[in-house]
Scaffold this motif. Structure first.
Motif, mmCIF file in Angstrom:
data_model
loop_
_atom_site.group_PDB
_atom_site.id
_atom_site.type_symbol
_atom_site.label_atom_id
_atom_site.label_comp_id
_atom_site.label_asym_id
_atom_site.label_seq_id
_atom_site.Cartn_x
_atom_site.Cartn_y
_atom_site.Cartn_z
ATOM 1 N N GLU A 136 0.841 -1.212 0.000
ATOM 2 C CA GLU A 136 0.000 0.000 0.000
ATOM 3 C C GLU A 136 0.875 1.259 0.000
ATOM 4 O O GLU A 136 0.615 2.224 -0.705
ATOM 5 C CB GLU A 136 -0.928 0.030 1.235
ATOM 6 N N ARG A 137 1.928 1.228 0.808
ATOM 7 C CA ARG A 137 2.828 2.389 0.888
ATOM 8 C C ARG A 137 3.498 2.635 -0.469
ATOM 9 O O ARG A 137 3.628 3.768 -0.916
ATOM 10 C CB ARG A 137 3.900 2.141 1.944
ATOM 11 N N LEU A 138 3.917 1.533 -1.103
ATOM 12 C CA LEU A 138 4.591 1.678 -2.404
ATOM 13 C C LEU A 138 3.634 2.225 -3.455
ATOM 14 O O LEU A 138 3.996 3.096 -4.252
ATOM 15 C CB LEU A 138 5.149 0.328 -2.862
ATOM 16 N N LYS A 139 2.407 1.730 -3.425
ATOM 17 C CA LYS A 139 1.414 2.184 -4.401
ATOM 18 C C LYS A 139 1.208 3.697 -4.257
ATOM 19 O O LYS A 139 1.193 4.444 -5.234
ATOM 20 C CB LYS A 139 0.082 1.450 -4.178
ATOM 21 N N GLU A 140 1.102 4.121 -3.006
ATOM 22 C CA GLU A 140 0.909 5.546 -2.727
ATOM 23 C C GLU A 140 2.162 6.348 -3.181
ATOM 24 O O GLU A 140 2.048 7.412 -3.780
ATOM 25 C CB GLU A 140 0.649 5.715 -1.211
ATOM 26 N N GLY A 141 3.327 5.775 -2.901
ATOM 27 C CA GLY A 141 4.581 6.441 -3.299
ATOM 28 C C GLY A 141 4.648 6.653 -4.806
ATOM 29 O O GLY A 141 4.988 7.734 -5.280
ATOM 30 N N TYR A 142 4.309 5.624 -5.562
ATOM 31 C CA TYR A 142 4.363 5.741 -7.025
ATOM 32 C C TYR A 142 3.301 6.719 -7.541
ATOM 33 O O TYR A 142 3.519 7.415 -8.528
ATOM 34 C CB TYR A 142 4.216 4.369 -7.689
ATOM 35 N N LYS A 143 2.155 6.770 -6.831
ATOM 36 C CA LYS A 143 1.113 7.723 -7.246
ATOM 37 C C LYS A 143 1.639 9.156 -7.086
ATOM 38 O O LYS A 143 1.519 9.987 -7.984
ATOM 39 C CB LYS A 143 -0.153 7.510 -6.391
ATOM 40 N N GLN A 144 2.246 9.398 -5.938
ATOM 41 C CA GLN A 144 2.809 10.743 -5.713
ATOM 42 C C GLN A 144 3.889 11.059 -6.743
ATOM 43 O O GLN A 144 4.009 12.182 -7.226
ATOM 44 C CB GLN A 144 3.394 10.840 -4.314
ATOM 45 N N ALA A 145 4.679 10.038 -7.070
ATOM 46 C CA ALA A 145 5.752 10.238 -8.056
ATOM 47 C C ALA A 145 5.162 10.654 -9.400
ATOM 48 O O ALA A 145 5.698 11.536 -10.079
ATOM 49 C CB ALA A 145 6.565 8.967 -8.212
ATOM 50 N N GLU A 146 4.058 10.024 -9.797
ATOM 51 C CA GLU A 146 3.392 10.375 -11.062
ATOM 52 C C GLU A 146 2.980 11.848 -11.054
ATOM 53 O O GLU A 146 3.151 12.563 -12.041
ATOM 54 C CB GLU A 146 2.135 9.509 -11.283
ATOM 55 N N GLN A 147 2.455 12.293 -9.910
ATOM 56 C CA GLN A 147 1.997 13.683 -9.821
ATOM 57 C C GLN A 147 3.180 14.646 -9.942
ATOM 58 O O GLN A 147 3.126 15.645 -10.661
ATOM 59 C CB GLN A 147 1.267 13.934 -8.493
ATOM 60 N N MET A 148 4.276 14.324 -9.247
ATOM 61 C CA MET A 148 5.454 15.201 -9.316
ATOM 62 C C MET A 148 6.023 15.218 -10.731
ATOM 63 O O MET A 148 6.507 16.238 -11.219
ATOM 64 C CB MET A 148 6.522 14.716 -8.339
ATOM 65 N N MET A 149 5.937 14.037 -11.380
ATOM 66 C CA MET A 149 6.465 13.940 -12.741
ATOM 67 C C MET A 149 5.684 14.834 -13.686
ATOM 68 O O MET A 149 6.246 15.536 -14.516
ATOM 69 C CB MET A 149 6.310 12.503 -13.210
ATOM 70 N N ALA A 150 4.363 14.834 -13.501
ATOM 71 C CA ALA A 150 3.518 15.665 -14.357
ATOM 72 C C ALA A 150 3.894 17.135 -14.148
ATOM 73 O O ALA A 150 4.002 17.910 -15.101
ATOM 74 C CB ALA A 150 2.054 15.430 -14.017
ATOM 75 N N MET A 151 4.163 17.502 -12.897
ATOM 76 C CA MET A 151 4.530 18.885 -12.609
ATOM 77 C C MET A 151 5.867 19.241 -13.269
ATOM 78 O O MET A 151 6.004 20.257 -13.944
ATOM 79 C CB MET A 151 4.639 19.081 -11.105
ATOM 80 N N ALA A 152 6.842 18.348 -13.114
ATOM 81 C CA ALA A 152 8.168 18.624 -13.685
ATOM 82 C C ALA A 152 8.108 18.661 -15.203
ATOM 83 O O ALA A 152 8.737 19.509 -15.848
ATOM 84 C CB ALA A 152 9.158 17.562 -13.228
ATOM 85 N N ALA A 153 7.336 17.757 -15.797
ATOM 86 C CA ALA A 153 7.265 17.698 -17.258
ATOM 87 C C ALA A 153 6.622 18.961 -17.823
ATOM 88 O O ALA A 153 6.978 19.414 -18.912
ATOM 89 C CB ALA A 153 6.476 16.474 -17.683
ATOM 90 N N GLY A 154 5.714 19.552 -17.064
ATOM 91 C CA GLY A 154 5.087 20.786 -17.532
ATOM 92 C C GLY A 154 5.988 21.991 -17.369
ATOM 93 O O GLY A 154 5.650 23.094 -17.798
#
Ligand SMILES: Cc1cc2nc3c(=O)[nH]c(=O)nc-3n(C[C@H](O)[C@H](O)[C@H](O)COP(=O)(O)OP(=O)(O)OC[C@H]3O[C@@H](n4cnc5c(N)ncnc54)[C@H](O)[C@@H]3O)c2cc1C
Length: 429
Positions: A410-428
């Motif tokens: 569960e912790r890893l799933k949440e971690g990867y979700k947050q990573a996706e969000q940060m990635m979207a921010m950085a890519a923009g």
């Protein structure tokens, strides 16, 4: 004007720019903050990466230069080859191959990022810098150590650079300037290029020990990454080669290095070891920024780390310096060089690609999600001796973790979700 080109910064990028420009007949001056230019006073792995690491089957790594490079070795010297830009550099310093890259858990379970092939070389950075400096001087570049480039200002027909040295402040003028003053560049800031960059994290520090007498019971010619959350949850410890039988280890904080030296699994490695040198570096002035997308502002061109989030690598710094000098020469001859340089920069570095952010944030997702040494041991045991990149293996096999450790899953799933969000921010950005 007295100069065609002012170079600010005498690291690999700046020295290469001064050497190339002087060899091509430009009147060039280089100012460097340090008094002893070639002394390596900052942490650096000193690896010359020969594999196109980012896109390789073994997975992704780092943020550096992704054009192919090579090493040619004969009896007396090595030649570092840069077929992209089209130059080579002789190298006569210490050189050792890296054939493994091993990630190590607290109980010494291992995952191989790379196994049994030469993916890079340790090369002595000081020797490399000395050779560039020597060539720059021989070709007639004026080298001014102990002098800080404070800022640059574009003028209608050139550029003014404010410098401060032994004899106080003065203004140098030239047709062009190169910002090679590394991460947190004052020159990049002064010409306004940081306005378009986002700050992604606070500045990142690294501390490094060089050691004699380390006794490591893992395969030799290896780059190691030790992952021990109870000592430092967010950052691994890197261990690599130096000249002779010396090794180095580096990470974000000195307490972590001290912690590793006392940790039961690794303590035997250090029983007969002696620290012979300590260095540190901080990446990013105000913080780690997204890269400079267009490394040209008026008559100022940016090379190397001055335009990157953290590192272009040494090889990327010299490649960009060469390309920037060639662009300048074209512009001085009335041709269009700047756009070519911008285009080259945008395809030559991994940090310009979306996959880079996946790698960076994937790494943080993992580090954010595990909390204990047992977490890491569980995951590394699951993938024991496999070849690949841990953050990718885990993201692709989350279900395997669910069976044994549902709460870690569960912790890893949440971690990867947050990573996706940060990635979207950085890519923009
Ligand atoms: C922990 C760590 C490990 C690394 N490991 C590797 C590795 O294994 N292999 C690899 O290829 N790369 C590695 N790198 C990256 C590599 O060190 C850099 O990418 C490379 O040195 C960049 O060269 P540069 O010339 O752009 O900048 P720098 O090497 O930072 O040189 C900048 C120079 O400018 C000078 N300077 C700064 N400000 C001013 C100023 N205002 N006026 C005058 N002079 C100034 C500095 O003193 C310095 O000499 C690593 C980086 C870090 C942080």
């Amino acid at each position: 004007m007295k100069y065609d080109l002012i170079v600010v910064g005498g690291g690999p990028g700046g020295l290469m720019a001064a050497k190339q420009a002087a060899e091509d007949g430009l009147k060039v001056v280089l100012v460097e903050r340090k008094k002893n230019i070639t002394e390596v006073a900052r942490s650096c792995g000193e690896v010359f990466y020969i594999r196109k690491l980012s896109a390789s089957k073994a997975g992704m790594h780092g943020d550096g230069y992704i054009e192919p490079v090579g090493v040619e070795i004969d009896d007396y010297k090595a030649k570092l080859l840069f077929p992209g830009p089209g130059f080579s550099l002789d190298f006569t310093g210490a050189l050792k191959p890296y054939i493994n890259w091993i990630e190590v858990s607290p109980s010494k379970h291992v995952i191989y990022r790379r196994k049994n092939y030469i993916w890079g070389f340790y090369y002595d950075k000081e020797a490399f810098l000395e050779s560039l400096l020597d060539s720059a001087k021989k070709a007639g570049a004026e080298i001014v150590p102990g002098t800080i480039g404070m800022g640059a200002e574009n003028t209608p027909d050139g550029v003014k650079v404010q410098v401060r040295g032994k004899s106080g402040e003065q203004t140098l003028e030239a047709k062009k300037a190169i910002a090679a003053d590394g991460t947190g560049s004052l020159i990049v800031e002064s010409v306004g290029l940081n306005k378009k960059r986002k700050i992604l994290s606070p500045p990142m520090g690294m501390v490094e020990y060089e050691l004699e007498g380390m006794e490591i019971d893992l395969p030799s010619c290896s780059w190691l990454q030790l992952c021990v959350p109870s000592i430092n949850r967010l950052m691994t410890v890197f261990v690599g080669q130096r000249a002779g039988d010396r090794m180095f280890m580096a990470t974000g904080a000195e307490e972590t290095l001290q912690g590793i030296m006392k940790y039961p699994t690794f303590e035997p490695w250090f029983r007969n070891a002696r620290i012979v040198k300590k260095t540190a570096v901080t990446a990013g002035g105000a913080g780690v920024r997204t890269p400079v997308k267009e490394p040209v502002e008026g008559n100022v061109l940016v090379v190397g780390d001055a335009g990157s989030p953290i590192e272009t690598w040494i090889q990327g710094a010299v490649a960009s310096a060469y390309m920037a000098v060639k662009a300048i020469e074209k512009e001085l001859n009335g041709q269009k060089g700047n756009q070519e340089y911008i285009d080259w920069w945008q395809q030559a570095f991994y940090f310009m690609k979306p996959e880079y952010w996946r790698m960076v944030f994937g790494m943080f997702a993992l580090a954010n999600s595990w909390q204990t040494d047992e977490d890491v041991d569980f995951i590394y045991k699951l993938f024991q001796d496999k070849v690949g990149v841990p953050q990718i293996m885990v993201s692709q096999n989350l279900e395997l973790i669910k069976e044994g450790r549902p709460e870690l899953y569960e912790r890893l799933k949440e971690g990867y979700k947050q990573a996706e969000q940060m990635m979207a921010m950085a890519a923009g950005g």
